[in-house]
Every structure is written in C-alpha cells, then in structure tokens.
Design an enzyme around this catalytic site. Structure first.
Site, mmCIF file in Angstrom:
data_model
loop_
_atom_site.group_PDB
_atom_site.id
_atom_site.type_symbol
_atom_site.label_atom_id
_atom_site.label_comp_id
_atom_site.label_asym_id
_atom_site.label_seq_id
_atom_site.Cartn_x
_atom_site.Cartn_y
_atom_site.Cartn_z
ATOM 1 N N GLU A 287 -3.416 -1.956 8.593
ATOM 2 C CA GLU A 287 -4.219 -2.101 7.371
ATOM 3 C C GLU A 287 -5.693 -2.275 7.735
ATOM 4 O O GLU A 287 -6.375 -3.179 7.253
ATOM 5 C CB GLU A 287 -3.717 -3.288 6.545
ATOM 6 C CG GLU A 287 -2.248 -3.205 6.184
ATOM 7 C CD GLU A 287 -1.741 -4.404 5.416
ATOM 8 O OE1 GLU A 287 -0.961 -4.221 4.478
ATOM 9 O OE2 GLU A 287 -2.128 -5.537 5.762
ATOM 10 N N CYS B 67 0.074 -9.946 -2.505
ATOM 11 C CA CYS B 67 -1.200 -10.660 -2.474
ATOM 12 C C CYS B 67 -2.188 -10.102 -3.490
ATOM 13 O O CYS B 67 -3.045 -10.830 -3.998
ATOM 14 C CB CYS B 67 -1.798 -10.595 -1.073
ATOM 15 S SG CYS B 67 -1.860 -8.922 -0.374
#
Length: 600
Positions: A286, A386
């Site tokens: 990521e 998240c």
C-alpha cells in the site's frame, strides 16, 4: 498560521453542508450498524469468542467512529447517537486494566504478549482512542474516556520512556505520535509532548522488527526522520508520521524536522501524487514506489492516505503557511477523499483507481488465484475497515480547513459557505464552489484579510462594496484591509481546462485530463459506451456544464473506430460524438462499468 477550529465555524448552505447532513443522518449510523454486525463493538466487552476473534486493529475503527460522533454532537443534539457513544465509552472503561492499558485483542487473547509485537498495531489503536477521547472532551460529549485515555497514555509513557522495558521502541504503524501531540495541546502536560518527540526521534535509529516480507522503508524506519527526504513505504503510515513531524517542528521550532517535512511534501506532490490527490501507487505494501510511477487501473490511492495527505497539508500550513498547502488540500478533498464514499452515504472505497475496466475485473474474479484488482463498486464494510470511519470524522470536521489567523491577518483558504469570528471580526462566505467560480466574502469589524486565489482560476475579477477593484495577488493571496463592514465579490472564472501529466509519467504520456475548477472529471461507460481508451478530445470549446442529479460536462469528442482485424495497415477512422464527463468523486454510483480520466 493558526487554523480556526471547526467548532468555531458554522457551515452555511451549499455543497459541504449537504455532505455533513448526509454524514450525520446516514453514514455514521450505517458505519455503526456494519461495525456492530461484524463484532467490533461487542469486542469492547472482552467476551472471549475463539471462533470470532477480533482483529488487532478493531479498536481503532471504533475509536474513529467515536471521534466522528463527537464532532456531530458538537454541531447538533442527537440523543440516540449520544446513547451509543456513552455505552461504548462505558464498555471501554469497564475493561480497562488498573494500570491503564486497554486493547480488545491483547487483553483477551494474548495478555502475555502486551507490548511485545511491534507490527500488531497496539500503539496505533491507543493513538486513535486518545484522539477520540480528546474529541469527546473538546466537543462537550463527556470526559470519561478522556480520563481513561490519559491513564493509558501515562502507562505508555512509563513503559516506553521511563522504564524502556518493552520489546520494541517505536510502533510499526505511526499514529500514537500525533495523538500524543493532540493530548499535550489539550492537557498542557509536557510528558505527552516528550513521549511524542521520543517516538519520532527514535524511529530509524535502530533496526526493529517488521513483517518478514517488508524492508525497513516500508514503515519509515530506514533512517532517522530528519534525514528522510523522499516519501517511501506504506503511504498512510508515512503521512501519519509526517503529520507528527510537522506538529513537533511547529511546537518546538525544530528546523531539522521542518526541512524534512518540506522535502517530503515536495517529493509527494511533485513526483508521487495522482491528479486526484491520491497517494500510494502500489498494492504491494500500500505504498509509495518510485518517482512518476502512477498507474491508473492498478492505482492503490487508499482513501485513508488521501485523508492523511489532507491532514499533512493543514499541519504544514500551521508550520509555515503557503498557498500550495491549501491547493493540494482542495485537490485531494474534492477528488480522492470524496470518491471514497457513495452518493447514498452507505458505501465506501478502500482503493480509488483512476480507470476501471469491467472485463478485467470480471476475468480476475473468475480466477482461482486472483491478483489485486480494484473494486468496481463501493461496499459497506471491509475486513480492514479503517477508511469508512476516517471519512465520517473528516467530513464532519472539514470546517477547520477554511480559515486561519496569523499576525493579525485573517486567511480565507477554502471557499466553503460558512461564518466565523476571527481576529476581532465576523467573516461570512457564500460560495458556489465546487461547481461555480464565484464567492462573496463579508467582513464586519476591523480586519486584515488574505483571500486565497485558487490555482485553477482562469482570471480573477473582484468588486469591493460593488465597485470593481483590480486585485493585487501576492504569493497566492489577495490582501485587503477593512474598517467597518465590507463585501468582496470574487469571480475566479471557472471553466474546463486540460491538464497534462509530466512526461515521465509514462502511463499518461500523450493523454490529457479535464479539470473543472477543483474537480477532476471522468467519463463512464454508463454515459459513453465502452472503449473509452479510444476517445480523443481535441478542444474544450463549446463544452456545456449542467447541474442535475449529477454535475455533467458535455464535450465534443471523437472515438477512433478501427477495422475488425486485430491489426491493420489502415489508420482508424474518427467518429464524432458527445462525451459526457462527471466529477471523479461521482463515479461508480450507477452500477458496474468502465471509467477513465486520461484521454487521447
């Protein structure tokens, strides 16, 4: 520059107010519902269930939701929401250990490993709980969690800074650092600032445990922070760390941290940021990769990293204000961040691609061993969720990006309909943005105003109390002084414009995007059919904007139509048609299909 806190800003009718109403009426409740269904709230009760263990970062999801709720409660009464908040806080406080420690996973399933696994998000969860506690206190929604999290912060201080008896020194996922600064600023207790500085200063000074597949740049521990000049590794971790660095530079006058933050910001926005404001171009880790590596279909561009970039922009402006920080904030807000949520406020994107190819997704879904592929439609919850509560807390607090104060000057940094009291004056903004280029700013009292000129402007026209005045623009701002009442009418002459990528971005070479004010526009197959990659736009002359269920821009274009042969000696013939463009944040609200930003 000191930002004017969102609690001191009243949002007026317009685009952002509608966002916040949807957020408070729908999104925050839908996120709660999905978190409750998946066990996140039950986990706080510490009832052991080996068949459905909580994830190591579930506490952080709930904490961000609590922070969202705090901001909503600051703006309006909501007894139902307040009851959920109180029950959640009671559960946390009831299960907190006498020493102050709290973690839904470690207390129940691995108490013997408390503070022994650097990668497992303990301090990350603690940081978000601290932020939630501060938010609840500052918003008048209760101080019970604040007292509990101060006790937890005291325990972290004792273990990590005084005794130094933990198995690691810095957290694998930065967040505790900026949370401790926030706790320091509300409590004025120096030890929290000391601990935040310790965590930042110690990062990269020694080799610490990380995932077996990750190298040290992944979590920004490859060198001391003041020597870091290129954004590397996991984008959210990086930007949360940079936020803390900017905070500490501002509070302590630390020139080394300030220079590092400046270099990191420049590296991101000049070499590693998508046109939408997205960051993190690789699924693997990521992460930020190398300069100009900005693939479109396989863009990672996580919603949380976009929010983290916006947070970094605001902190850089507090450190040393420059118009560019607000320009980047505007870009990331109106594009990547807003794309993270569906039109109905219920669905979310974790990953935000800049192209969508339905056939590629369908093929990948049919494989036994799938590779990373972006989702074509938003979903209501993820295993790693998240992003949804990060969005709900950001949208509710976005009023804090509008105004600033410095040396007696009042800065208008974003043209969002609103009003506030600052530096002895009342300021009111009425704005057409993002769909129009006009805004009216009224000041009552004595005020020295600094009005930002958006980088996308196609000229600036200004009237002061109805009289045409030639604006003097310096460093991205118009300066005006008023004594009494003054009304400034601004027109930034919004129009569609082509945007071209740096020639080193090989994925976009020979192509162009269309931007309308702050909005990056895209085309979907729902309006334009398939084979968007063969569409060519020669000019934007005569483009027609319209506002209906969606904002649209109709542009004269042509599609290259080739022969049935796979390869041919004949050049494809252009076929004229009208291309319909919509804001990037609006895509994927009408079912699966193709989408594109960059055109021939």
């Amino acid at each position: 520059m000191n930002g004017v806190d969102f609690k001191e800003v009243k949002i007026g009718d317009g685009f952002v107010k509608k966002l916040q109403e949807l957020n408070a009426d729908v999104s925050v409740y839908n996120v709660y519902k999905r978190f409750e269904e998946t066990g996140r709230f039950r986990a706080l009760k510490h009832e052991r269930d080996d068949a459905h263990k909580p994830h190591i970062f579930w506490d952080s999801d709930v904490a961000k939701w609590l922070e969202s709720a705090a901001y909503i409660l600051a703006a309006r009464g909501d007894e139902k929401l307040k009851a959920i908040v109180d029950e959640t806080v009671d559960d946390i406080c009831a299960q907190q250990m006498p020493c102050g420690y709290f973690n839904s996973y470690y207390q129940v399933y691995e108490p013997e490993n408390i503070f022994k696994n650097r990668t497992e998000h303990e301090l990350y969860c603690a940081g978000h709980l601290i932020e939630a506690a501060v938010a609840l206190k500052e918003c008048g929604a209760g101080e019970k969690l604040y007292a509990a999290m101060k006790k937890y912060a005291d325990y972290i201080y004792e273990r990590f800074y005084v005794k130094r008896d933990t198995a690691f020194t810095t957290c694998g996922h930065p967040e505790i650092e900026l949370a401790l600064v926030r706790l320091y600023e509300v409590s004025e207790e120096e030890k929290y600032l000391t601990l935040a500085r310790f965590f930042v200063d110690e990062r990269g000074t020694r080799e610490e445990p990380c995932y077996p597949w990750a190298s040290r740049p992944y979590d920004q521990s490859h060198r001391p922070v003041r020597e870091q000049k290129e954004a590397v590794g996991h984008a959210v971790r990086a930007l949360y760390l940079y936020c803390a660095m900017a905070d500490l530079a501002r509070i302590g006058g630390d020139k080394g941290l300030e220079e590092a933050c400046g270099a990191l910001f420049s590296d991101i926005v000049n070499k590693k940021m998508y046109i939408t404001g997205g960051t993190g171009s690789s699924y693997h880790g990521e992460a930020f990769t190398y300069p100009y590596d900005l693939p479109n279909f396989y863009a990672y561009s996580e919603t949380c990293s976009a929010i983290a970039l916006a947070m970094f922009c605001l902190r850089m402006a507090k450190l040393k204000n420059k118009a560019v920080y607000h320009e980047v904030f505007e870009r990331v807000f109106y594009n990547n961040i807003l794309a993270g949520e569906s039109k109905d406020g219920k669905g979310f994107f974790y990953v935000n691609p800049l192209e969508m190819h339905e056939a590629a997704v369908d093929f990948n879904n049919g494989l036994k061993s799938r590779r990373h592929c972006p989702l074509p439609e938003r979903v209501e919850v993820f295993g790693c969720s998240c992003c949804p509560p990060n969005l709900t807390r950001f949208i509710e607090s976005v009023g804090g990006c509008i105004y600033g104060e410095e040396d007696g000057n009042i800065y208008v940094n974003q043209y969002i309909s609103s009003e506030t009291q600052a530096a002895g004056a009342k300021i009111t903004i009425e704005s057409e943005m993002p769909y129009g280029g006009k805004a009216r700013v009224r000041a009552e009292g004595q005020a020295s105003l600094r009005l930002r000129v958006p980088a996308w402007n196609a000229g600036v026209t200004m009237k002061v109390n109805g009289k045409r005045v030639e604006p003097s623009v310096r460093e991205g701002y118009i300066s005006l002084c008023c004594d009494g009442d003054i009304e400034i009418s601004l027109d930034f002459h919004i129009k569609p414009r082509f945007v071209y990528a740096n020639e080193n971005v090989w994925q976009d070479n020979g192509r162009k995007a269309v931007q309308y004010g702050a909005l990056v526009l895209c085309g979907e197959s729902a309006d334009n059919g398939k084979n968007l990659g063969a569409v060519r736009i020669k000019s934007l002359a005569g483009a027609k904007a319209a506002q209906g269920e969606y904002f649209t821009l109709d542009v004269k274009a042509e599609r290259l139509k080739s022969s049935p042969a796979l390869y041919s000696y004949e050049a494809p013939e252009p076929e004229p048609f009208t291309l319909r463009l919509i804001p990037y944040f609006s895509w994927a609200n009408r079912g699966k299909g193709d989408m594109q930003i960059w055109w021939l």
